[in-house]
Design a protein around this motif. Structure first.
Motif, mmCIF file in Angstrom:
data_model
loop_
_atom_site.group_PDB
_atom_site.id
_atom_site.type_symbol
_atom_site.label_atom_id
_atom_site.label_comp_id
_atom_site.label_asym_id
_atom_site.label_seq_id
_atom_site.Cartn_x
_atom_site.Cartn_y
_atom_site.Cartn_z
ATOM 1 N N ASP A 151 16.933 90.221 79.985
ATOM 2 C CA ASP A 151 15.502 89.913 80.141
ATOM 3 C C ASP A 151 14.668 90.907 79.340
ATOM 4 O OD1 ASP A 151 13.276 88.540 80.942
ATOM 5 O OD2 ASP A 151 13.182 89.395 82.947
ATOM 6 N N CYS A 152 14.990 91.070 78.069
ATOM 7 C CA CYS A 152 14.230 91.982 77.215
ATOM 8 C C CYS A 152 12.836 91.411 76.995
ATOM 9 C CB CYS A 152 14.933 92.160 75.876
ATOM 10 S SG CYS A 152 14.012 93.178 74.699
ATOM 11 N N SER A 153 11.823 92.206 77.304
ATOM 12 C CA SER A 153 10.441 91.775 77.131
ATOM 13 C C SER A 153 9.542 92.997 77.093
ATOM 14 C CB SER A 153 10.011 90.852 78.281
ATOM 15 O OG SER A 153 9.985 91.580 79.506
ATOM 16 N N LEU A 154 8.296 92.784 76.702
ATOM 17 C CA LEU A 154 7.322 93.866 76.743
ATOM 18 C C LEU A 154 7.038 94.268 78.191
ATOM 19 C CD1 LEU A 154 4.819 92.549 74.039
ATOM 20 C CD2 LEU A 154 6.387 94.485 73.797
ATOM 21 N N SER A 155 7.043 93.302 79.105
ATOM 22 C CA SER A 155 6.746 93.586 80.510
ATOM 23 C C SER A 155 7.793 94.485 81.145
ATOM 24 C CB SER A 155 6.673 92.277 81.311
ATOM 25 O OG SER A 155 5.634 91.449 80.846
ATOM 26 N N ASN A 156 9.023 94.403 80.676
ATOM 27 C CA ASN A 156 10.109 95.180 81.265
ATOM 28 C C ASN A 156 10.371 96.473 80.504
ATOM 29 O OD1 ASN A 156 10.523 93.327 83.294
ATOM 30 N ND2 ASN A 156 12.043 92.173 82.130
ATOM 31 N N THR A 157 9.392 96.892 79.709
ATOM 32 C CA THR A 157 9.535 98.089 78.883
ATOM 33 C C THR A 157 8.345 99.013 79.101
ATOM 34 O OG1 THR A 157 10.593 96.683 77.205
ATOM 35 C CG2 THR A 157 9.959 98.903 76.528
ATOM 36 N N LEU A 158 8.595 100.303 79.112
ATOM 37 C CA LEU A 158 7.542 101.308 79.121
ATOM 38 C C LEU A 158 7.496 101.963 77.754
ATOM 39 C CD1 LEU A 158 8.360 103.095 82.508
ATOM 40 C CD2 LEU A 158 6.897 101.135 82.122
ATOM 41 N N PHE A 159 6.312 102.349 77.313
ATOM 42 C CA PHE A 159 6.152 102.980 76.010
ATOM 43 C C PHE A 159 5.503 104.358 76.173
ATOM 44 C CE2 PHE A 159 6.190 98.429 75.192
ATOM 45 C CZ PHE A 159 7.102 98.336 74.138
ATOM 46 N N ARG A 160 6.072 105.326 75.463
ATOM 47 C CA ARG A 160 5.477 106.664 75.424
ATOM 48 C C ARG A 160 5.209 107.031 73.973
ATOM 49 N NH1 ARG A 160 9.185 110.642 79.024
ATOM 50 N NH2 ARG A 160 7.355 111.990 78.967
ATOM 51 N N ARG A 161 4.120 107.741 73.752
ATOM 52 C CA ARG A 161 3.835 108.204 72.405
ATOM 53 C C ARG A 161 4.869 109.229 71.976
ATOM 54 N NH1 ARG A 161 -2.455 109.363 73.219
ATOM 55 N NH2 ARG A 161 -1.556 110.066 75.166
ATOM 56 N N ASP A 162 5.292 109.115 70.725
ATOM 57 C CA ASP A 162 6.338 109.994 70.202
ATOM 58 C C ASP A 162 6.002 110.359 68.760
ATOM 59 O OD1 ASP A 162 8.627 111.363 69.534
ATOM 60 O OD2 ASP A 162 9.943 109.621 69.529
ATOM 61 N N VAL A 196 11.613 84.917 72.589
ATOM 62 C CA VAL A 196 10.839 83.971 73.398
ATOM 63 C C VAL A 196 9.885 84.711 74.331
ATOM 64 C CG1 VAL A 196 11.006 82.195 75.173
ATOM 65 C CG2 VAL A 196 12.606 82.183 73.247
ATOM 66 N N ASN A 197 10.385 85.753 75.001
ATOM 67 C CA ASN A 197 9.547 86.494 75.950
ATOM 68 C C ASN A 197 8.360 87.156 75.266
ATOM 69 O OD1 ASN A 197 11.128 85.842 78.150
ATOM 70 N ND2 ASN A 197 12.345 87.715 78.065
ATOM 71 N N ILE A 198 8.624 87.815 74.132
ATOM 72 C CA ILE A 198 7.551 88.533 73.447
ATOM 73 C C ILE A 198 6.502 87.563 72.917
ATOM 74 C CG2 ILE A 198 7.037 89.951 71.409
ATOM 75 C CD1 ILE A 198 9.780 91.315 71.920
ATOM 76 N N SER A 199 6.943 86.450 72.340
ATOM 77 C CA SER A 199 5.976 85.456 71.865
ATOM 78 C C SER A 199 5.130 84.937 73.021
ATOM 79 C CB SER A 199 6.704 84.295 71.189
ATOM 80 O OG SER A 199 7.345 84.708 69.995
ATOM 81 N N GLY A 200 5.759 84.666 74.162
ATOM 82 C CA GLY A 200 5.015 84.185 75.322
ATOM 83 C C GLY A 200 4.011 85.204 75.834
ATOM 84 N N GLU A 201 4.420 86.475 75.877
ATOM 85 C CA GLU A 201 3.509 87.525 76.350
ATOM 86 C C GLU A 201 2.317 87.682 75.411
ATOM 87 O OE1 GLU A 201 6.670 90.482 78.631
ATOM 88 O OE2 GLU A 201 6.676 90.333 76.451
ATOM 89 N N LEU A 202 2.565 87.591 74.113
ATOM 90 C CA LEU A 202 1.465 87.729 73.147
ATOM 91 C C LEU A 202 0.556 86.495 73.175
ATOM 92 C CD1 LEU A 202 3.269 89.407 70.112
ATOM 93 C CD2 LEU A 202 1.911 90.475 71.904
ATOM 94 N N LEU A 203 1.128 85.310 73.404
ATOM 95 C CA LEU A 203 0.294 84.109 73.556
ATOM 96 C C LEU A 203 -0.621 84.242 74.772
ATOM 97 C CD1 LEU A 203 2.905 81.333 72.723
ATOM 98 C CD2 LEU A 203 0.747 81.712 71.493
ATOM 99 N N ASP A 204 -0.115 84.846 75.833
ATOM 100 C CA ASP A 204 -0.923 85.081 77.028
ATOM 101 C C ASP A 204 -2.071 86.040 76.715
ATOM 102 O OD1 ASP A 204 -1.495 84.852 79.832
ATOM 103 O OD2 ASP A 204 -0.633 86.843 80.098
ATOM 104 N N LEU A 205 -1.770 87.092 75.949
ATOM 105 C CA LEU A 205 -2.825 88.025 75.549
ATOM 106 C C LEU A 205 -3.846 87.339 74.649
ATOM 107 C CD1 LEU A 205 -0.713 91.226 74.789
ATOM 108 C CD2 LEU A 205 -2.329 90.937 76.661
ATOM 109 N N GLU A 206 -3.363 86.474 73.755
ATOM 110 C CA GLU A 206 -4.264 85.747 72.864
ATOM 111 C C GLU A 206 -5.224 84.874 73.666
ATOM 112 O OE1 GLU A 206 -3.479 83.539 68.706
ATOM 113 O OE2 GLU A 206 -2.641 82.483 70.436
#
Length: 411
Positions: A151-162, A196-206
């Motif tokens: 279930d790789c997606s933006l929602s299941n990921t945390l991002f830290r500045r590096d 598929v997950n990332i495209s869906g998440e970005l469509l939601d943001l759009e």
């Protein structure tokens, strides 16, 4: 069933006992919660304080809670960037004796952001490309370790500045599986889900108006595939070189190190006629520069931060009178590195007031100061020095950036 707390640290159960486990998470009182932003989740998630720690508490059924807890522990042993599992709480009942769902407890990842928080102001496409890079590196690292995410997606990921880029961390392992090695089909399945997950998440943001008008959600979903495939190919391909050109092998290893990966061992085979050499590297977890910096200085940082700090350390070492590589009487690199931490790194970071640092850790602060020094020196056409850069950064940059530096925490 009595309340049971299974924890990785013997100290955690005593701290966790103070929390109101007899209440559903949705009803926890404000005085035990920490007001941090949360992303979208299938489960109820809350942030709370347990002693000096901020924890994430996720409510789910007992079996998946225990399974995810063990998977996160496995990822921790493998050195994969993921949230730290602290405990599983089972046997919960409410005041009337009715059973409540079990809870998975993880440590809050300081300085991290959920992708939706990052899009509260319109994110530039260049920044989105860096997010895709970070996510591709995370997915490759998982696959090299035999972990199928599921279930790789933006929602299941945390991002830290590096150090100007981003580092990605897995936050949800509920659908994952660990294997000795993944097949091509397993990797392709994970990658297709990511697309598929990332495209869906970005469509939601759009649809909500939070996406930059130049960003095509479908194209960015495809981008994760291209970036993953390019990185996987570089890390796993077999190289054939002319015999005697061993510096080509060294060049390949350096390129892998620059990507943040180590070569644990290598297989080298000569052709029957002796004209060519076949080189197959065994690539292991990212962290070449992290481990080098930790060994020399004791500083535990992100990979890009470590690379930048090592460059500064090496430049500083070259200016020291007792620096003489190869001379047995000269100071050892570890001695010089600890002197750099004491005389350069720590005083520089301490010069930045605590109230202006926001969510930046010391390594990120130092990286920002090095960047600012470079910018001012380029403008002045000479090296302006670190002290001058620090004062200018404090006076002009941090006050304007303070709002963007406030700590945020994803789910």
């Amino acid at each position: 069933m009595a309340l049971q707390i299974s924890a990785t640290n013997p100290e955690h159960p005593a701290l966790l006992l103070e929390l109101p486990w007899q209440l559903p998470l949705e009803e926890w009182p404000e005085d035990v919660l920490v007001p941090l932003p949360r992303g979208i989740s299938r489960h109820v998630v809350r942030y709370a304080r347990a002693g000096d720690e901020v924890i994430a508490v996720k409510e789910l059924a007992e079996r998946p809670a225990l399974r995810e807890y063990e998977l996160l522990r496995d990822l921790d042993r493998l050195g994969i960037p993921a949230v730290d599992p602290l405990a599983v709480v089972t046997g919960r009942v409410d005041a009337g004796g009715d059973p409540l769902e079990s809870v998975l407890v993880t440590r809050h990842l300081g300085g991290s952001m959920p992708y939706r928080s990052m899009f509260e102001t319109t994110m530039r496409p260049a920044t989105m490309h860096r997010l895709m890079d970070a996510l591709a590196v995370l997915l490759v690292r998982l696959h090299l370790s035999g972990f199928a995410w599921g279930d790789c997606s933006l929602s299941n990921t945390l991002f830290r500045r590096d150090a100007g880029a981003y580092a990605a961390y897995l936050v949800d392992a509920e659908t994952g599986d660990l294997h000795p090695q993944l097949s091509t089909g397993q990797r392709d399945y994970d990658l297709d889900l990511a697309r598929v997950n990332i495209s869906g998440e970005l469509l939601d943001l759009e649809a909500s108006g939070a996406l930059h008008p130049s960003v095509d959600p479908v194209e960015f979903g495809m981008e994760i595939c291209a970036r993953y495939q390019g990185l996987w190919q570089e890390l796993t391909r077999t190289s054939v070189y002319p015999a005697g050109k061993y510096h080509y092998i060294e060049r390949r290893i350096r390129r892998l190190n620059e990507l943040g990966f180590d070569v644990a061992e290598m297989q080298i085979e000569h052709s029957s006629n002796g004209d060519t050499v076949t080189f197959v590297p065994k690539v292991v977890d990212a962290g070449h520069h992290q481990r080098q910096l930790l060994r020399l200085t004791g500083l535990d940082t992100e990979e890009n931060q470590a690379r930048r700090l090592l460059n500064d350390l090496e430049s500083w070492m070259a200016t020291q009178d007792d620096y003489a590589p190869g001379d047995p009487l000269a100071a050892r690199p570890e001695v010089l590195a600890h002197r750099w931490v004491r005389d350069v790194f720590r005083p520089t970071v301490r010069a930045v007031p605590l109230e202006l640092r926001g969510s930046m850790d010391p390594a990120e602060i130092y990286h920002e100061l090095l960047e600012h020094r470079w910018y001012l020196s380029e403008r002045a056409q000479h090296d302006i020095g670190l002290d001058t850069a620090v004062q200018d950064y404090i006076a002009r940059i941090l006050p304007r950036a303070r709002e963007t530096l406030e700590p945020t925490t994803p789910e």
